[in-house]
Scaffold this motif. Structure first.
Motif, short mmCIF file in Angstrom:
data_model
loop_
_atom_site.label_atom_id
_atom_site.label_comp_id
_atom_site.label_asym_id
_atom_site.label_seq_id
_atom_site.Cartn_x
_atom_site.Cartn_y
_atom_site.Cartn_z
N ASP A 27 0.52 -1.20 -0.05
CA ASP A 27 -0.48 0.18 -0.18
C ASP A 27 0.41 1.13 0.23
O ASP A 27 0.83 1.60 1.02
CB ASP A 27 -0.99 0.09 0.98
N VAL A 28 1.15 1.63 -1.37
CA VAL A 28 2.30 2.59 -1.36
C VAL A 28 1.23 4.10 -0.65
O VAL A 28 2.54 4.66 -0.71
CB VAL A 28 2.42 2.84 -2.64
N PHE A 29 0.16 4.54 -1.82
CA PHE A 29 -0.40 5.31 -1.47
C PHE A 29 -0.49 5.60 0.50
O PHE A 29 -0.17 7.16 1.20
CB PHE A 29 -1.67 5.41 -1.69
N LYS A 30 -1.08 4.08 1.37
CA LYS A 30 -1.09 5.31 2.45
C LYS A 30 0.36 5.34 3.31
O LYS A 30 1.08 5.97 4.00
CB LYS A 30 -1.63 3.89 3.10
N ILE A 31 1.17 4.30 3.04
CA ILE A 31 2.95 4.89 3.17
C ILE A 31 3.47 6.40 3.18
O ILE A 31 3.77 6.78 3.79
CB ILE A 31 4.09 4.06 2.58
N ARG A 32 2.45 6.53 1.85
CA ARG A 32 3.10 8.21 1.79
C ARG A 32 2.33 9.23 2.27
O ARG A 32 2.56 10.26 2.18
CB ARG A 32 3.40 8.29 0.27
N ALA A 33 1.06 9.03 3.05
CA ALA A 33 0.25 9.84 3.48
C ALA A 33 1.18 9.74 5.33
O ALA A 33 1.13 10.65 5.41
CB ALA A 33 -1.44 9.34 3.49
N LEU A 34 0.86 8.47 6.15
CA LEU A 34 1.63 8.12 6.91
C LEU A 34 2.97 9.10 7.33
O LEU A 34 2.97 9.48 8.17
CB LEU A 34 1.85 7.48 7.14
#
Length: 494
Positions: A329-336
């Motif tokens: 989940d790349v997008f969730k990691i970016r947001a975090l």
């Protein structure tokens, strides 16, 4: 007083077995005493070739105690084992211990006299104050050592001379891997400014060993790339497991000094400026008139000027490598990452997250048998030497005991023969009362032939036969055989 003759007689009255035990016990006690003397002897040497100051001595003793190293403290040095001196000096040098001695105010003023010039007194005051500040900075977490240089304020004597405010330069030696936050840098700056009278904190310059200026500007959480990287990496490790992500942070800093001016105006009531125009034309009279009116009703003006020194954060770039097999989940990691690092996209901060396949080593596990062989090769010489010593001890203990006993018996025989050589046969017989046949034979064999025959004649037939069998002295060529000689003496007496 001790009667030596009586002690010697008591010693000669003992059997050979008891003499051997006594001598063995004495030898064991003598060896034990020598061993205890060797243990009690202090063969340690001084660790340092030059005397240490009390603060340096305390640092060295703390390190040696933490390393569980035996030492003997002295007034200005420590004594350690001779064979460990080189290793300990190298280890202390790698640890940066002891620190160079810094003279504080007390030591600086110790040599001040009543006739000391004022210029020298001022210089010693500054040096002592700088030493006190350096010693204080050494106790801060992450700081290994510090150097402080104080430049005093200087007032212009003449009209064309400028006035210089007091300033201070601080060089910090940080521990390996240590980072100072902006709050810590601000605390160091305030600590230095508070210790020097008349020093403004903005006139304190702080650098590290690499020459990089440490500033307390940009208190947005992104002032230190190392701390930001560690914080973000720990958060991702807890969320996805260790080894699932790799974080790298790069911070761009602005080397310029910026000055920002913000002017705000607020009206006192109604609009600030009012304009009105009155324009008229009369055709019958052919007249034209125009009236313009501008009213400035006043305002409240607020002007704010901000000066930002060099080194402020300009942009933060974060790169996150994600193991595609463990976290997808790349997008969730970016947001975090944006939330955890406190990044500001409006400033130009960027986060790049890519899922890739991490390289893994497929090599077979390292076998344990080489370590086992190395262990055997290490202990084999000692084990073989110990086994050889045990075998030799078991094979040689009996011959050695026999040799010791033989030497003791020979010594006893010589002593007894010397002591009875001038006595009558009856006295010799009385001295040999209670001795075993081999001892009596050894002593009698050392006597003159006539005295030996007279002594043998005083023994009962059974004891005399046992003694004669043990006589090793060859027959004298001047006398016949013992039996012939003894028979002749009996016939003569008859």
């Amino acid at each position: 007083m001790i009667d030596a003759q009586r002690l010697l007689g008591t010693w000669h009255a003992l059997s050979v077995r008891r003499r051997t035990i006594a001598l063995g016990t004495f030898a064991a006690l003598l060896g034990l005493g020598a061993f205890l003397f060797a243990l009690s002897r202090d063969d340690r040497i001084a660790l340092f070739s030059s005397p240490l100051h009390p603060d340096q001595l305390g640092e060295v003793e703390t390190c040696l105690a933490a390393w569980n190293v035996a030492f003997v403290p002295t007034n200005d040095n420590v004594r350690v084992e001779r064979k460990r001196r080189s290793d300990l000096l190298l280890r202390l040098s790698l640890s940066g211990v002891p620190h160079p001695h810094v003279a504080g105010s007390a030591e600086a003023f110790a040599n001040v006299g009543a006739l000391t010039p004022e210029a020298v007194l001022d210089a010693q005051t500054r040096d002592g104050l700088a030493g006190d500040l350096e010693l204080g900075l050494r106790g801060i977490a992450g700081i290994a050592d510090a150097r402080v240089i104080i430049a005093p304020a200087k007032a212009g004597t003449f009209a064309d001379e400028n006035t210089h405010d007091a300033s201070a330069s601080v060089r910090l030696a940080l521990l390996p891997g240590a980072h100072l936050s902006a709050d810590a840098v601000a605390g160091v700056r305030a600590f230095i400014a508070a210790g020097v009278p008349g020093l403004d904190p903005k006139h304190v310059t702080i650098v590290d060993d690499s020459g990089v200026a440490l500033t307390s500007d940009g208190r947005d959480g992104a002032h230190d790339g190392g701390m930001l990287q560690a914080a973000l990496q720990s958060a991702l490790d807890e969320a996805f497991g260790a080894g699932a992500t790799i974080v790298r942070v790069h911070i761009d800093r602005d080397p310029r000094t910026r000055e920002t001016s913000d002017v705000r105006s607020a009206s006192l009531g109604g609009p600030i400026v009012h304009s009105s125009v009155d324009e008229r034309f009369a055709s019958d009279r052919k007249r034209y008139s125009k009236t313009t009116q501008n009213d400035d009703r006043g305002s409240d003006v607020h002007e704010e000027r901000t000066i930002t020194g060099p080194g402020a954060t300009e942009r933060v770039s974060v790169a996150i490598f994600v193991d595609g097999e463990r976290a997808s989940d790349v997008f969730k990691i970016r947001a975090l990452a944006i939330g955890a690092a406190g990044l500001r996209p409006a400033r130009g901060d960027s986060v790049t997250v890519e899922a890739i396949r991490f390289a893994r080593s497929d090599a077979a596990p390292h076998p344990a048998w080489p370590n086992l062989i190395g262990l055997i090769a290490t202990i084999a010489p000692s084990a073989i030497a110990g086994a050889v010593v045990i075998v030799l001890a078991r094979l040689g203990i009996k011959p050695f005991a026999s040799l010791v006993r033989s030497l003791l018996e020979r010594g006893a025989v010589r002593a007894a023969a010397g002591s009875v050589s001038g006595y009558a046969p009856s006295q010799v017989r009385s001295a040999l009362a209670g001795e075993p046949p081999h001892t009596a034979a050894a002593i009698i064999s050392a006597l003159p032939t006539a005295t030996a025959a007279a002594v043998l004649e005083l023994y009962p037939p059974e004891e005399r036969a046992d003694i004669v069998r043990r006589l090793t002295r060859p027959p004298s060529p001047l006398l016949p055989d013992y039996q012939t000689w003894l028979g002749a003496r009996r016939s003569t007496h008859a």
